[in-house]
Design an enzyme around this catalytic site. Structure first.
Site, PDB file in Angstrom:
ATOM      1  CG  ASP A  91      -6.580  -5.109   1.310  1.00  0.00           C
ATOM      2  OD1 ASP A  91      -7.089  -4.297   0.519  1.00  0.00           O
ATOM      3  OD2 ASP A  91      -6.301  -4.813   2.489  1.00  0.00           O
ATOM      4  CG  ASP A 104      -0.282   0.060   2.517  1.00  0.00           C
ATOM      5  OD1 ASP A 104       0.953   0.211   2.560  1.00  0.00           O
ATOM      6  OD2 ASP A 104      -0.978  -0.013   3.537  1.00  0.00           O
ATOM      7  CB  SER A 105       0.227   4.688  -0.944  1.00  0.00           C
ATOM      8  OG  SER A 105      -0.790   5.131  -0.040  1.00  0.00           O
ATOM      9  N   GLY A 106       1.029   3.733   2.154  1.00  0.00           N
ATOM     10  CA  GLY A 106       1.318   4.349   3.445  1.00  0.00           C
ATOM     11  C   GLY A 106       0.291   5.406   3.805  1.00  0.00           C
ATOM     12  N   GLY A 107      -0.440   5.879   2.801  1.00  0.00           N
ATOM     13  CA  GLY A 107      -1.405   6.961   3.042  1.00  0.00           C
ATOM     14  C   GLY A 107      -2.440   6.603   4.094  1.00  0.00           C
ATOM     15  CG  PHE A 108      -5.882   3.300   5.311  1.00  0.00           C
ATOM     16  CD1 PHE A 108      -7.137   3.844   5.042  1.00  0.00           C
ATOM     17  CD2 PHE A 108      -5.771   2.410   6.368  1.00  0.00           C
ATOM     18  CE1 PHE A 108      -8.241   3.508   5.815  1.00  0.00           C
ATOM     19  CE2 PHE A 108      -6.876   2.064   7.140  1.00  0.00           C
ATOM     20  CZ  PHE A 108      -8.114   2.616   6.861  1.00  0.00           C
ATOM     21  CG  HIS A 115     -10.686 -22.314   9.530  1.00  0.00           C
ATOM     22  ND1 HIS A 115     -11.077 -23.447   8.837  1.00  0.00           N
ATOM     23  CD2 HIS A 115     -11.770 -21.483   9.520  1.00  0.00           C
ATOM     24  CE1 HIS A 115     -12.336 -23.308   8.448  1.00  0.00           C
ATOM     25  NE2 HIS A 115     -12.785 -22.123   8.855  1.00  0.00           N
ATOM     26  CD  GLN A 120      -9.804   7.533  -1.516  1.00  0.00           C
ATOM     27  OE1 GLN A 120     -10.953   7.469  -1.049  1.00  0.00           O
ATOM     28  NE2 GLN A 120      -8.791   6.787  -1.041  1.00  0.00           N
ATOM     29  CB  CYS A 135     -12.406 -26.966   6.032  1.00  0.00           C
ATOM     30  SG  CYS A 135     -11.038 -25.774   5.930  1.00  0.00           S
ATOM     31  N   GLY A 157     -11.307   4.236   0.133  1.00  0.00           N
ATOM     32  CA  GLY A 157     -12.245   5.025   0.943  1.00  0.00           C
ATOM     33  C   GLY A 157     -13.596   4.375   1.134  1.00  0.00           C
ATOM     34  CB  CYS A 214     -10.321 -28.250   9.003  1.00  0.00           C
ATOM     35  SG  CYS A 214     -11.247 -26.812   9.585  1.00  0.00           S
ATOM     36  CG  ASP A 255      -4.985   7.061  -1.357  1.00  0.00           C
ATOM     37  OD1 ASP A 255      -4.062   6.648  -0.623  1.00  0.00           O
ATOM     38  OD2 ASP A 255      -6.102   6.503  -1.393  1.00  0.00           O
ATOM     39  CB  CYS A 288      -7.534 -25.044   6.512  1.00  0.00           C
ATOM     40  SG  CYS A 288      -8.093 -25.240   8.219  1.00  0.00           S
TER      41      CYS A 288
END
Lengths: 379, 379
Positions: free
Chosen positions: B274, B92-96, B343, B197, B312, B224, B317, B146, B314
């Site tokens: 994500d 990610d950009s770091g902005g968030f 899981h 945005q 499942c 956003g 499980c 952003d 995983c």
């Protein structure tokens, strides 16, 4: 007879043995990996134990009793099924935790009344209760219920305590024999190991060893060491006590110890070990190598792309660098701890493999000298 | 051209695509597993990610910058080498994080000055700084820098913010082109995704989408959302925004969401997702199944020997029961958390596999209906 110990060969006093059990075979000397509540500290699972070469796991009777409950675990098919581990399990008796963790304890001939370290509720545990809990868990090897007197206790107290522990051992054997004969017992072939005590008094240790060896138990442990005495005192107690124990049964040194302690105890005839050092030290970033311990948090490792130990085949060293593991530890990521624990446990299990091979090849004495010299080298 | 997105087919508005990169291929729709500082919360390693079918990992630029340092990671060969992961990574950009974690921030045309959440020291980050950090990390996909305005912001603030983010995007592209042309850049083929945005204002979202689609970026994200608006508002924004973005480029909905959110967004043409939910919910004992979430700490699971979800595959499980996992969580054992995270991440990755298969077989609409009905069933 479903459980059988075979002494394969000796190299000096060092012993190469094999314990066959209903849950599989243990090649000795062996290190037991400590999974207190049926899980190894550091997010390590039974799958991981298989991957790092663990032969036998140790769980804590006291913790499983006061937390999840041994009766629940019995109703679910026993500890093996509960934690999905089909190799041998040794359970301790609960005694050590009762004397170290619980508060307000009161010792009588019947047993010990104490307050749970979780919620303070009063619990009574004596030889019969310890056997019933361990029988409910269905471990491969049950340990006798003992008192572990402080290594600095007065001689008179140690004598009194050891005699009571001897009487408790008789009751343990009687109760476990009874439990093993019941129809709904999880593991009807559960073994019983007796425990030698006596603090640092040679004669009390020897007298006690002579008493318990007459009882035809499945194995014999030496307890009450690595609790404050010096390494030299511990080695001396092994020198005088081990020869008094039956040589056709496995001998277990409880709660020991450093890699050097283990090599020195194998040299003195010990077969089984357990210790929290590899996982506890991992939690502080202390990592084991054949050239001694180092702390991964040290700034010199920040850009070190080599593995924890060159040539190590553990899941951490096969893939991750010191720089990455240090970064994880500094960032408080659980993965850092997990990788450190996996490395340290692999180191201990692999050390035992080296020891077994050295005995097999009649070169244990030179292995011991080389290992100790290398381990104590200044890094 | 080393990076290539191929739109394989559509089923309604749902898209089945493939992004080929210098670090391997990503089949879309895809869920990116969040490894903030190059490690997944819950002691999950890159080996584990491979085992649970993760195609692409997401790391956080801000955290790696303020903690271990992107310059150190560059000097060690980049993030792929550092964390031993050879599949794609999106940073990610770091902005968030600057806008959500850091304090005392001050936004100007050049960028943002803020105080580190670790030690409070003043840091400046603008479009060029974000690109340089991401270039140092050498991720497969870099995100544009952003501002993510609060979904309840005034219209006038959102307009101002979006226009500034557009100017920042031009600067991001220019700087990343320059960085990709330098001789010592870790990944000279690093891609840039722009971010749409506009909070919940249709016209601002649409105008912004029309602006950024002209820039020939490698992909387009919708940012956003999932920051306080209702699900219906989010779906509406997707309905109006996604059609405005280039259909021959991957479309990424940032930070979303629940399994139902993801199915609904795929239905509206989204390819990349994500979310921290699978790992964060695991930390609270919340586990995902096709019949909805449940909390493993509930007493009814104390003696439940079935796996978290029948069928499942995983690592949790395949081997461990609800009773055991509950016991581990109640006892505070890290292994409990690890099994829950494994899981949940497997569930998310496997959900995407089901989605891709449904699109491949032209039955996404019925898959969507069945999945949502089953997921919302009362347990």
């Amino acid at each position: 007879m479903k459980n059988r110990y075979t002494l394969i060969k000796c190299d000096g006093r060092a012993r190469r043995g094999r314990l066959e059990t209903v849950h599989g075979t243990v090649e000795t000397p062996v290190f037991m990996n400590v999974g207190t509540v049926g899980a190894i500290k550091g997010a390590v699972s039974s799958s991981d134990l298989e991957e790092i070469g663990c032969q036998i796991e140790l769980s804590n009777t006291y913790h499983l009793h006061v937390r999840t409950g041994d009766e629940l675990i019995k109703s679910l098919g026993g500890l093996h099924k509960f934690m999905s581990w089909n190799k041998p399990i040794l359970t301790d008796s609960g005694g050590f935790q009762v004397f170290s963790l619980a508060s307000l304890r009161k010792i009588k001939e019947e047993g010990v009344t104490f307050a749970s370290h979780i919620d303070g509720h009063r619990i009574f545990m004596g030889p019969e209760e310890s056997m019933r809990i361990q029988s409910n868990l269905g471990s491969t090897i049950a340990m006798a219920f003992d008192e572990c007197p402080d290594s600095r206790s007065e001689r008179s107290y140690v004598e009194e305590s050891v005699h009571r522990t001897e009487r408790w051992l008789v009751r343990c054997k009687k109760e476990l024999d009874r439990l093993n004969s019941l129809p709904d017992t999880v593991n009807k072939d559960q073994m019983l190991f007796g425990i030698n005590q006596g603090a640092v008094f040679d004669d009390i240790r020897i007298e006690n060893a002579r008493y318990i060896r007459e009882m035809d138990l499945d194995g014999y442990a030496i307890g009450g060491l690595a609790v404050g005495e010096t390494h030299e005192e511990m080695y001396h107690i092994l020198d005088v006590t081990v020869p008094q124990l039956p040589q056709d049964k496995p001998i277990y040194l409880m709660g020991v110890g450093t890699p050097v302690n283990i090599v020195e105890a194998v040299y003195r005839g010990v077969d089984f070990f357990d210790c929290v050092y590899p996982s506890r030290n991992a939690r502080h970033g202390q990592l084991y190598t054949h050239k001694g311990k180092f702390n991964i948090k040290n700034a010199i490792f920040a850009s070190d792309m080599s593995p924890i130990e060159e040539g190590c085949n553990c899941p951490a060293c096969r893939r991750y660098s010191r720089a990455y593991i240090r970064h994880l530890i500094k960032a408080g990521e659980m993965l850092g701890l997990r990788l450190c624990v996996l490395h340290n446990l692999y180191f201990y299990n692999h050390l035992m493999e080296e020891i077994r091979q050295a005995i097999d090849e009649d070169r244990f004495e030179s292995y011991r000298n080389d290992m100790i010299r290398s381990y104590n080298e200044t890094k």
